[in-house]
Design a protein around this motif. Structure first.
Motif, short mmCIF file in Angstrom:
data_model
loop_
_atom_site.label_atom_id
_atom_site.label_comp_id
_atom_site.label_asym_id
_atom_site.label_seq_id
_atom_site.Cartn_x
_atom_site.Cartn_y
_atom_site.Cartn_z
N ALA A 135 0.83 -1.20 0.00
CA ALA A 135 0.00 0.00 0.00
C ALA A 135 0.87 1.25 0.00
O ALA A 135 0.56 2.23 -0.70
CB ALA A 135 -0.93 -0.01 1.21
N MET A 136 1.95 1.24 0.79
CA MET A 136 2.84 2.40 0.84
C MET A 136 3.42 2.71 -0.54
O MET A 136 3.54 3.88 -0.94
CB MET A 136 3.98 2.14 1.83
CG MET A 136 4.97 3.29 1.96
SD MET A 136 6.33 2.98 3.11
CE MET A 136 7.34 1.84 2.12
N ILE A 137 3.77 1.66 -1.29
CA ILE A 137 4.38 1.84 -2.60
C ILE A 137 3.34 2.17 -3.66
O ILE A 137 3.53 3.07 -4.50
CB ILE A 137 5.15 0.57 -3.01
CG1 ILE A 137 6.31 0.29 -2.04
CG2 ILE A 137 5.68 0.70 -4.45
CD1 ILE A 137 7.41 1.31 -2.04
N GLU A 138 2.23 1.45 -3.65
CA GLU A 138 1.31 1.46 -4.78
C GLU A 138 0.16 2.46 -4.67
O GLU A 138 -0.39 2.88 -5.70
CB GLU A 138 0.75 0.05 -4.98
CG GLU A 138 1.82 -0.98 -5.30
CD GLU A 138 1.30 -2.40 -5.36
OE1 GLU A 138 0.06 -2.58 -5.29
OE2 GLU A 138 2.11 -3.34 -5.46
N GLU A 139 -0.22 2.85 -3.46
CA GLU A 139 -1.36 3.75 -3.30
C GLU A 139 -0.88 5.19 -3.49
O GLU A 139 -0.61 5.92 -2.54
CB GLU A 139 -2.02 3.56 -1.94
CG GLU A 139 -2.77 2.24 -1.84
CD GLU A 139 -3.52 2.10 -0.54
OE1 GLU A 139 -3.60 3.09 0.22
OE2 GLU A 139 -4.02 0.99 -0.28
N THR A 140 -0.78 5.59 -4.74
CA THR A 140 -0.35 6.94 -5.08
C THR A 140 -1.22 7.46 -6.22
O THR A 140 -1.31 6.84 -7.27
CB THR A 140 1.14 6.98 -5.49
OG1 THR A 140 1.44 8.28 -6.04
CG2 THR A 140 1.48 5.90 -6.50
N PRO A 141 -1.89 8.58 -6.01
CA PRO A 141 -2.74 9.15 -7.06
C PRO A 141 -1.99 10.13 -7.97
O PRO A 141 -2.62 10.83 -8.77
CB PRO A 141 -3.82 9.88 -6.25
CG PRO A 141 -3.09 10.34 -5.03
CD PRO A 141 -2.05 9.30 -4.74
N ILE A 142 -0.67 10.18 -7.84
CA ILE A 142 0.11 11.14 -8.61
C ILE A 142 1.25 10.44 -9.35
O ILE A 142 1.38 9.21 -9.29
CB ILE A 142 0.68 12.25 -7.69
CG1 ILE A 142 1.64 11.63 -6.68
CG2 ILE A 142 -0.44 12.98 -6.97
CD1 ILE A 142 2.51 12.65 -6.01
N ARG A 143 2.10 11.21 -10.01
CA ARG A 143 3.24 10.64 -10.74
C ARG A 143 4.31 10.20 -9.75
O ARG A 143 4.99 11.03 -9.14
CB ARG A 143 3.82 11.67 -11.71
CG ARG A 143 2.91 12.07 -12.85
CD ARG A 143 3.58 13.12 -13.72
NE ARG A 143 4.78 12.61 -14.37
CZ ARG A 143 5.75 13.39 -14.86
NH1 ARG A 143 5.68 14.70 -14.72
NH2 ARG A 143 6.79 12.85 -15.45
N SER A 144 4.47 8.90 -9.60
CA SER A 144 5.45 8.34 -8.68
C SER A 144 6.24 7.25 -9.39
O SER A 144 5.75 6.62 -10.33
CB SER A 144 4.77 7.74 -7.44
OG SER A 144 4.01 8.70 -6.76
N ARG A 145 7.46 7.03 -8.92
CA ARG A 145 8.30 5.97 -9.47
C ARG A 145 9.00 5.26 -8.31
O ARG A 145 9.26 5.85 -7.27
CB ARG A 145 9.36 6.55 -10.41
CG ARG A 145 8.81 7.26 -11.63
CD ARG A 145 8.15 6.32 -12.61
NE ARG A 145 7.73 7.01 -13.82
CZ ARG A 145 6.53 7.58 -13.97
NH1 ARG A 145 5.65 7.56 -12.98
NH2 ARG A 145 6.23 8.19 -15.12
N VAL A 146 9.28 3.98 -8.53
CA VAL A 146 10.16 3.24 -7.64
C VAL A 146 11.53 3.18 -8.30
O VAL A 146 11.66 2.70 -9.43
CB VAL A 146 9.64 1.82 -7.38
CG1 VAL A 146 10.69 1.00 -6.62
CG2 VAL A 146 8.36 1.86 -6.56
#
Length: 270
Positions: A135-146
């Motif tokens: 959830a910490m990694i994937e629950e993002t409503p914006i432009r995010s990258r790992v």
């Protein structure tokens, strides 16, 4: 307790709890939901005003008797690495960057657990299971990258950073690394690499989260050149840490209603 502006979003305040940075103090956060079509623009705007993202929430410390937590960012085109940081760069020259969409995997979680167990066993995230990590990694409503960093010689995963892409910079949301490689200063090295990424992308800032004078956990951020902190409604160059002792005085904090009234929101008509 709720405070709202005439237009969405609405702002809330958490209940006080022990501060993770300064012993004997209580922490409280001002926060709002990050959702809908305006999520990216809201994140861009509030990040410039000292807010940080955690999943689909934006928050900023709003403690009743302390204002020590100051959002920090590096001004990319002004940054010059120290001699120690140049050594750290050379020490990690064998690491290779991999950029991916924000999806969690088993290798990341295994590294994350080892990092927490070794470095932050008594921290607030110590009990996170694999689902909470995802959830910490994937629950993002914006432009995010790992952004993963792997050993080019063995392929072993050495470090990971969840990074948001803002309109004026990169925000390092959360990073962790192999605790067996503590002498490699991977936390510092990931910041140095994000400065390179931002420079390549033409972005002026790298946001580091909060610098807290008097906290050993957060003191390393003051070691970076060209550092600005968000203080009393504006960004300023970091001065001598001793100059910020007044931020720990109860009268340094404005009432919640004033804090909310002074937040600038993006124009929804734009």
């Amino acid at each position: 307790m709720r405070h709202s502006l005439p237009l969405a979003p609405q702002f809330y305040v958490t209940a006080p709890q022990p501060c993770p940075y300064l012993p004997g103090r209580m922490e409280r956060k001002l926060f709002t939901a990050l959702q809908g079509d305006e999520a990216q623009r809201l994140n861009d705007s509030l990040s410039k005003q000292g807010f940080r993202r955690s999943q689909n929430v934006l928050y900023r410390p709003s403690c009743s008797d302390c204002a020590a937590c100051l959002s920090a960012r590096i001004v990319v085109d002004q940054f010059l690495p120290s001699r120690s940081q140049r050594r750290t760069d050379r020490r990690n020259a064998h690491l290779r960057r991999r950029v991916a969409s924000p999806w969690a995997n088993e290798d990341q979680y295994e590294l994350f657990r080892r990092y927490l167990d070794e470095r932050h066993a008594d921290g607030g995230m110590a009990d996170m299971d694999v689902f909470e990590f995802a959830a910490m990694i994937e629950e993002t409503p914006i432009r995010s990258r790992v952004i993963e960093y792997a050993d080019s010689r063995t392929g072993a995963l050495a470090a990971v950073c969840l990074t948001d892409i803002l309109d004026d910079g990169l925000s390092m949301v959360y990073s962790f690394y192999d605790p067996d490689l503590v002498k490699s200063s991977l936390g510092t090295w990931m910041i140095l690499d994000h400065i390179r990424i931002a420079r390549d992308m033409g972005l002026p800032y790298v946001y580091l989260g909060y610098w807290v004078p008097g906290s050993d956990k957060m003191g390393y951020k003051a070691q970076f050149d060209a550092l600005e902190v968000y203080r009393r409604g504006k960004w300023e160059w970091l001065r001598d840490p001793a100059d910020y002792e007044s931020e720990m005085h109860p009268l340094s904090t404005d009432p919640i209603s004033e804090q909310v009234a002074n937040i600038s929101l993006p124009d929804s008509r734009a």
